[in-house]
Design a protein around this motif. Structure first.
Motif, short mmCIF file in Angstrom:
data_model
loop_
_atom_site.label_atom_id
_atom_site.label_comp_id
_atom_site.label_asym_id
_atom_site.label_seq_id
_atom_site.Cartn_x
_atom_site.Cartn_y
_atom_site.Cartn_z
N ALA A 223 27.64 77.72 7.90
CA ALA A 223 26.44 78.11 7.16
C ALA A 223 26.86 79.18 6.16
O ALA A 223 27.69 80.04 6.49
N GLN A 224 26.33 79.13 4.97
CA GLN A 224 26.67 80.11 3.94
C GLN A 224 25.61 81.21 3.94
O GLN A 224 24.56 81.08 3.31
N HIS A 225 25.90 82.28 4.68
CA HIS A 225 24.91 83.33 4.90
C HIS A 225 25.63 84.51 5.54
O HIS A 225 26.69 84.34 6.16
N GLY B 251 31.47 88.75 12.63
CA GLY B 251 30.83 87.47 12.94
C GLY B 251 30.61 86.63 11.70
O GLY B 251 30.83 87.08 10.57
N VAL B 252 30.21 85.41 11.90
CA VAL B 252 29.83 84.51 10.82
C VAL B 252 28.53 83.83 11.19
O VAL B 252 28.19 83.69 12.37
N ALA B 253 27.80 83.39 10.18
CA ALA B 253 26.59 82.60 10.43
C ALA B 253 27.00 81.14 10.66
O ALA B 253 28.05 80.70 10.20
N CYS B 254 26.16 80.40 11.35
CA CYS B 254 26.50 79.01 11.66
C CYS B 254 25.24 78.15 11.71
O CYS B 254 24.11 78.65 11.66
N GLY B 255 25.45 76.87 11.80
CA GLY B 255 24.41 75.89 12.12
C GLY B 255 24.89 75.07 13.31
O GLY B 255 25.99 75.31 13.84
N TYR C 217 16.27 84.65 0.83
CA TYR C 217 17.33 84.84 1.83
C TYR C 217 18.09 83.55 2.13
O TYR C 217 19.17 83.59 2.75
N THR C 218 17.52 82.41 1.77
CA THR C 218 18.12 81.10 2.07
C THR C 218 17.87 80.17 0.88
O THR C 218 17.41 80.59 -0.17
N MET C 219 18.14 78.91 1.08
CA MET C 219 17.78 77.90 0.09
C MET C 219 16.29 77.96 -0.23
O MET C 219 15.48 78.25 0.65
N GLY C 220 15.95 77.66 -1.47
CA GLY C 220 14.57 77.46 -1.86
C GLY C 220 14.25 75.97 -1.88
O GLY C 220 15.02 75.13 -1.38
#
Length: 224
Positions: free
Chosen positions: A109-111, A118-122, A164-167
């Motif tokens: 996830a790109q965030h 840490g990293v963000a994930c899905g 904060y995320t995709m629109g």
């Protein structure tokens, strides 16, 4: 068959009739929460990153229910600090984990992650004969096409709130890249800064992809 219940923001429950998987349980302090943290029941909790509106009540729910936590090691370390002794399944990007209900695969996830190191994930979740992709908080990125290529998705659960995320437009393009036949939007209308016209998202996504967009309000359930 899997029942999807939306609790607001990015929190939802997947129930195959035997196991309950809770995702990003931000309930306390969530103005759209459809359930209280001390009311929800689950067997597993998937956490995408450590921001408060996603990590939420995960340690406390796990402590009360005995649910097992799944997430990036640095995120699970925060849970351990808040409530020691929780059952944990640390993972990292690209890894897969077999669990009694099926399998989860951790995706990029790109965030930002909300915790140092840490990293963000899905997650791609195999459950009840379905393949469900939960993007977590993310920007649009071209490798979503690889996610849809590697896993033939049935549902994609995508953030649409913008800021904060995709629109709306980017989340419609994400649905196109993933090539999932069904999309459920999340992470919108919790606060004014992420207010969106979800029906407009449905219109533009269905116009440019093969996906059907399912709008699920907080507190509502849907059979997937």
């Amino acid at each position: 068959m899997v029942k999807y219940t939306y609790y607001g923001h990015s929190c939802f429950l997947l129930d195959d009739g035997k196991y309950k998987v809770l995702c990003d349980p931000f309930l306390t302090g969530n103005p759209k929460a459809a359930i209280k943290a001390d009311e929800v029941e689950c067997d597993y909790i998937l956490i995408t990153h450590a921001h408060g509106d996603h990590l939420g009540d995960a340690p406390e729910i796990a402590g009360r229910t005995g649910a097992e936590l799944v997430g990036i090691p640095e995120v699970l370390a925060i849970c351990e600090e808040r409530l020691p002794g929780l059952k944990q399944h640390p993972m990292n990007l690209g890894g897969s984990l077999t669990l009694p209900f099926g399998k989860v695969r951790m995706t990029l996830a790109q965030h930002s992650s909300g915790v140092a190191g840490g990293v963000a994930c899905g997650y791609v979740i195999y459950m009840g004969g379905l393949v469900i992709y939960f993007a977590g908080d993310t920007a649009l990125f071209s490798d979503m096409q690889l996610i849809g290529h590697k896993d033939t998705l049935d549902y994609a659960i995508l953030p649409i709130g913008d800021n904060y995320t995709m629109g709306l437009e980017d989340a419609a393009m994400a649905a196109q890249l993933l090539n999932a036949p069904h999309v459920i939007p999340v992470h919108y209308n919790t606060w004014p800064i992420i207010n969106q016209d979800v029906r407009h998202y449905k219109e533009i996504t269905e116009a440019m992809t093969r996906a059907e967009v399912h709008i699920v309000e907080p507190g509502e359930s849907r059979e997937l």
